[in-house]
Design an enzyme around this catalytic site. Structure first.
Site, PDB file in Angstrom:
ATOM      1  N   HIS A  99       0.821  -1.216   0.000  1.00 18.64           N
ATOM      2  CA  HIS A  99       0.000   0.000   0.000  1.00 18.64           C
ATOM      3  C   HIS A  99       0.855   1.267   0.000  1.00 18.64           C
ATOM      4  CE1 HIS A  99       0.186   0.036   4.551  1.00 18.64           C
ATOM      5  NE2 HIS A  99       0.149   1.335   4.344  1.00 18.64           N
TER       6      HIS A  99
ATOM      7  N   SER B 190       4.112   2.920   7.924  1.00 17.43           N
ATOM      8  CA  SER B 190       3.813   1.765   7.078  1.00 17.43           C
ATOM      9  C   SER B 190       5.028   1.337   6.283  1.00 17.43           C
ATOM     10  CB  SER B 190       2.714   2.114   6.075  1.00 17.43           C
ATOM     11  OG  SER B 190       1.484   2.241   6.720  1.00 17.43           O
TER      12      SER B 190
ATOM     13  N   ASP C 275       0.062  -7.618   1.665  1.00 21.22           N
ATOM     14  CA  ASP C 275       0.482  -6.210   1.746  1.00 21.22           C
ATOM     15  C   ASP C 275       2.012  -6.166   1.844  1.00 21.22           C
ATOM     16  OD1 ASP C 275       0.493  -3.480   1.861  1.00 21.22           O
ATOM     17  OD2 ASP C 275      -0.232  -3.343   3.931  1.00 21.22           O
TER      18      ASP C 275
END
Length: 233
Positions: free
Chosen positions: A40, A179, A85
């Site tokens: 992402h 992230s 992910d």
């Protein structure tokens, strides 16, 4: 990172700062030419900064790279909060080891619940406001049973290739801007920051991390040049 402190300048030579579009992520250098991050975090005009600590006072050995190639679990870039992910980035040219640049080894054994894990990144240090620090923050959290995350997030499937990590009473967590960065448990690179509760660091709302160990065959296959390598289902 919520509830942490400034990382030691020498403890994160593998940590990279990824800029894309208007956003930032973390990532992990796993050899001189490859960075592992979250799917992402993909975006246009990506820049990868290595050997970084303070954004304002740059290390002399910091380097900037752009992606030469990006690899996802499947070519359609299909990923969900709890599946796939993960993204491998091949740098446009290799980086040399230096004072503040060195890769982190892939894990040699699977993660074990109860481990103490280190999180790190330049993400927000406030759960409710976007307060981005000039230096990366580090914190220690615990690797929890997957069922703790299932209790917090009913949308999670019965099993998944993710790890659940945090502090049950809250107060320490990865957050926006972290992230793609590493979860390092008992000294081994076991997870990639993926997602979590909103706001971050709430009690009984741990973070969810992509399980690196489960994806080793894919990672090693891609790096070896086998672009047909597939992720585990």
């Amino acid at each position: 990172v919520i509830g942490g402190d400034e990382c030691n300048i020498n403890e994160h030579p593998f940590l990279v700062l990824v800029y894309y579009d208007e956003y930032q992520c973390g990532g992990t250098l796993i050899n001189e030419e490859w960075v592992l991050t979250a799917a992402h975090c993909d975006g246009e005009n990506m820049e990868i900064h290595l050997g970084m600590h303070s954004k304002k006072v740059p290390n002399k050995d910091r380097r900037r790279r752009v992606p030469k190639e990006k690899f996802f679990c499947d070519s359609s870039k299909n990923y969900t909060k709890w599946n796939k992910d993960i993204m491998l980035i091949r740098l446009n040219r290799p980086v040399r080891k230096s004072a503040h640049i060195a890769p982190l080894s892939l894990p040699s054994s699977p993660p074990s619940v109860g481990s103490v894990c280190r999180i790190m990144g330049w993400g927000t240090i406030s759960p409710t406001e976007e307060t981005y620090p000039d230096v990366p923050h580090c914190a220690n959290i615990n690797l929890l049973d997957y069922e703790v995350c299932r209790a917090a997030y009913p949308e999670l499937p019965a099993t998944s290739r993710t790890l659940c990590a945090g502090i049950l009473e809250g107060g320490k967590d990865s957050c926006g801007g972290d992230s793609g960065g590493p979860l390092i448990c008992n000294g081994q690179f076991q997870g990639i920051v993926s997602w979590g509760g909103d706001p971050c660091a709430q009690p009984h709302e741990p973070g969810s991390y992509t399980n690196v160990f489960d994806h080793l065959d894919w990672i090693k296959g891609i790096i070896a040049g086998n672009t047909d390598a597939t992720c585990p289902l």
